[in-house]
Design a protein around this motif. Structure first.
Motif, PDB file in Angstrom:
ATOM      1  N   LYS A   3      40.755 112.815 -31.821  1.00 44.03           N
ATOM      2  CA  LYS A   3      39.728 113.442 -32.668  1.00 44.03           C
ATOM      3  C   LYS A   3      40.243 113.488 -34.102  1.00 44.03           C
ATOM      4  O   LYS A   3      41.394 113.852 -34.356  1.00 44.03           O
ATOM      5  N   LEU A   4      39.379 113.127 -35.036  1.00 42.39           N
ATOM      6  CA  LEU A   4      39.776 113.022 -36.440  1.00 42.39           C
ATOM      7  C   LEU A   4      39.683 114.381 -37.131  1.00 42.39           C
ATOM      8  O   LEU A   4      38.830 114.634 -37.979  1.00 42.39           O
ATOM      9  N   ARG A  21      38.062 119.887 -45.040  1.00 40.10           N
ATOM     10  CA  ARG A  21      37.442 119.565 -43.749  1.00 40.10           C
ATOM     11  C   ARG A  21      36.136 118.821 -43.985  1.00 40.10           C
ATOM     12  O   ARG A  21      35.297 119.254 -44.767  1.00 40.10           O
ATOM     13  N   ARG A  22      35.956 117.717 -43.286  1.00 36.55           N
ATOM     14  CA  ARG A  22      34.722 116.936 -43.386  1.00 36.55           C
ATOM     15  C   ARG A  22      33.697 117.394 -42.359  1.00 36.55           C
ATOM     16  O   ARG A  22      32.518 117.071 -42.484  1.00 36.55           O
ATOM     17  N   TRP A  23      34.148 118.120 -41.345  1.00 39.37           N
ATOM     18  CA  TRP A  23      33.275 118.596 -40.271  1.00 39.37           C
ATOM     19  C   TRP A  23      34.013 119.685 -39.508  1.00 39.37           C
ATOM     20  O   TRP A  23      35.227 119.858 -39.632  1.00 39.37           O
ATOM     21  N   GLU A  24      33.282 120.446 -38.734  1.00 36.08           N
ATOM     22  CA  GLU A  24      33.906 121.413 -37.844  1.00 36.08           C
ATOM     23  C   GLU A  24      34.667 120.664 -36.758  1.00 36.08           C
ATOM     24  O   GLU A  24      34.254 119.584 -36.321  1.00 36.08           O
ATOM     25  N   ASP A  25      35.777 121.242 -36.322  1.00 36.11           N
ATOM     26  CA  ASP A  25      36.593 120.562 -35.324  1.00 36.11           C
ATOM     27  C   ASP A  25      35.790 120.204 -34.074  1.00 36.11           C
ATOM     28  O   ASP A  25      35.987 119.138 -33.480  1.00 36.11           O
ATOM     29  N   SER A  26      34.885 121.089 -33.687  1.00 35.38           N
ATOM     30  CA  SER A  26      34.106 120.838 -32.474  1.00 35.38           C
ATOM     31  C   SER A  26      33.135 119.675 -32.638  1.00 35.38           C
ATOM     32  O   SER A  26      32.679 119.094 -31.646  1.00 35.38           O
ATOM     33  N   ILE A  46      25.317 107.424 -44.917  1.00 36.06           N
ATOM     34  CA  ILE A  46      25.956 108.636 -44.398  1.00 36.06           C
ATOM     35  C   ILE A  46      26.277 108.436 -42.929  1.00 36.06           C
ATOM     36  O   ILE A  46      25.412 108.105 -42.124  1.00 36.06           O
ATOM     37  N   ILE A  47      27.559 108.627 -42.581  1.00 35.52           N
ATOM     38  CA  ILE A  47      28.035 108.495 -41.206  1.00 35.52           C
ATOM     39  C   ILE A  47      28.745 109.786 -40.818  1.00 35.52           C
ATOM     40  O   ILE A  47      29.698 110.199 -41.483  1.00 35.52           O
ATOM     41  N   HIS A  48      28.276 110.446 -39.782  1.00 32.62           N
ATOM     42  CA  HIS A  48      28.850 111.716 -39.328  1.00 32.62           C
ATOM     43  C   HIS A  48      28.954 112.709 -40.491  1.00 32.62           C
ATOM     44  O   HIS A  48      29.933 113.453 -40.606  1.00 32.62           O
ATOM     45  N   GLY A  49      27.971 112.700 -41.376  1.00 35.11           N
ATOM     46  CA  GLY A  49      27.945 113.637 -42.490  1.00 35.11           C
ATOM     47  C   GLY A  49      28.796 113.241 -43.675  1.00 35.11           C
ATOM     48  O   GLY A  49      28.825 113.942 -44.681  1.00 35.11           O
ATOM     49  N   VAL A  50      29.501 112.095 -43.582  1.00 31.29           N
ATOM     50  CA  VAL A  50      30.357 111.626 -44.679  1.00 31.29           C
ATOM     51  C   VAL A  50      29.678 110.448 -45.364  1.00 31.29           C
ATOM     52  O   VAL A  50      29.224 109.514 -44.702  1.00 31.29           O
TER      53      VAL A  50
END
Length: 365
Positions: A299-300, A316-321, A355-359
């Motif tokens: 997991k990134l 952080r680019r996203w929540e860990d979950s 936009i990929i996974h919010g990035v």
């Protein structure tokens, strides 16, 4: 005695180094042979930290890999292009459009957003486990050498770099090694890429950009230096600088996965390929790469246990979950290559973005 004669391959003749006065990036030169002592490791970790922070690119010297071995690999790298017919190449085409797997040949795409000019590059990608898929007949006798080349890159170049990165983050040296296991499920690959000269008309339509500015989706990219000047990096100030050819050296850069794992501490650097200088314009450009990615199930998420990241702060680019695995990120990036991306009129130099996974992933002209 066993027969140790290597299979014959024609010699690939590369261009002589350019004599033009170009604006080169002043990259650090790291001699990983000095990592044999504790004192050397400590010094190299500081050098690497500065190199990744300043440019995100640096050279690695490979004194133990002799020039004849390097020349042999360039001869081998040309075989998928010079010794395989076009109809046979179609049999071994990659399936990246369907499932994000880049092994095999990548078909020619359009190089400009308006679909007026085709790429002038061919690419053949080989998994570090060369038995993962079938290969053209001409490559079969060379697979043992390609496998050894992948192992050399993985254990003699990638692993020492990963140890130094971990040390620079005040983490145990095997932290990143465990995330990049040679035998784990993943898409760390050797890649051969050959660029062909363009006409002046084609160059004008693409602003002389052969491959748009981008970041790599993996963790570490290893490029074996070759003489055709075409690779440029974008500095932190937004200026483009050329990468100088250095005999028997490797050009190393970090990618998206390293950015995510370090919480933005070591960011991927935007780089592109442009038309070579006039004195090299009629030559082909053959590149040998080793694209390293973490194991598919990693997991990134930032390595929050790093005291360095705790001190400087973590992006952080996203929540860990919600963080993607390397498998998900890689497939999303590779499958997006052929997806039309809207132009951005706001940021200078940005030609396309998605936009990929919010990035937001950007392509630069």
């Amino acid at each position: 005695m066993p027969n140790t004669t290597l299979p014959y391959v024609p010699h690939y003749v590369s261009a002589p180094p350019t004599k033009e006065n170009l604006k080169y990036a002043d990259l650090a030169i790291i001699d990983i042979s000095k990592a044999s002592s504790e004192e050397g490791c400590a010094a190299l970790a500081i050098e690497l930290k500065e190199a990744l922070s300043n440019f995100g690119f640096f050279y690695v010297i490979v004194n133990h890999h002799i020039l004849t071995q390097t020349a042999r690999m360039f001869d081998i790298a040309d075989i998928p292009f010079s010794a395989v017919a076009d109809d046979e190449k179609q049999i071994y085409a990659s399936t990246r459009k369907q499932n994000g797997i880049v092994q095999g040949y990548t078909s020619v795409q359009y190089a400009d957003v308006d679909g007026r000019v085709h790429d002038q590059l061919e690419q053949y990608c080989i998994h570090r486990d060369v038995t993962k898929r079938r290969h053209p007949e001409a490559l079969l006798p060379l697979l043992p050498e390609i496998r050894e080349f992948s192992k050399y890159n993985h254990f003699n170049v990638l692993y020492p770099i990963l140890r130094l990165i971990a040390r620079s983050l005040e983490l145990p040296e095997d932290t990143l090694l465990n995330k990049h296991a040679f035998d784990a499920v993943g898409e760390t690959t050797a890649r051969f890429i050959k660029y062909y000269p363009r006409t002046e008309e084609e160059g004008a339509k693409t602003k002389n950009v052969w491959l748009k500015g981008h970041t790599d989706f993996g963790s570490i990219t290893i490029l074996w230096s070759q003489p055709v000047a075409a690779l440029q990096i974008q500095t932190r100030e937004g200026e483009w600088r050329w990468i100088r050819h250095m005999e028997n050296a490797l050009v190393i850069n970090a990618g998206d996965a390293m950015d995510f794992l370090t919480g933005g501490y070591y960011k991927g650097t935007i780089h592109r390929v442009v038309q070579p200088p006039v004195d090299q314009r009629n030559y082909t450009r053959l590149g040998i790469f080793y694209f390293a990615t973490p194991n598919d199930d990693i997991k990134l998420v930032p390595m929050v246990e790093s005291p360095v990241l705790q001190r400087v702060g973590i992006q952080r680019r996203w929540e860990d979950s919600e963080a993607p695995t390397m498998d998900h990120w890689r497939k999303a990036r590779t499958m997006a290559y052929d997806v039309p991306k809207p132009k951005s009129g706001e940021e200078k130099g940005v030609e396309e973005e998605i936009i990929i996974h919010g990035v937001t992933i950007k392509d630069y002209n």
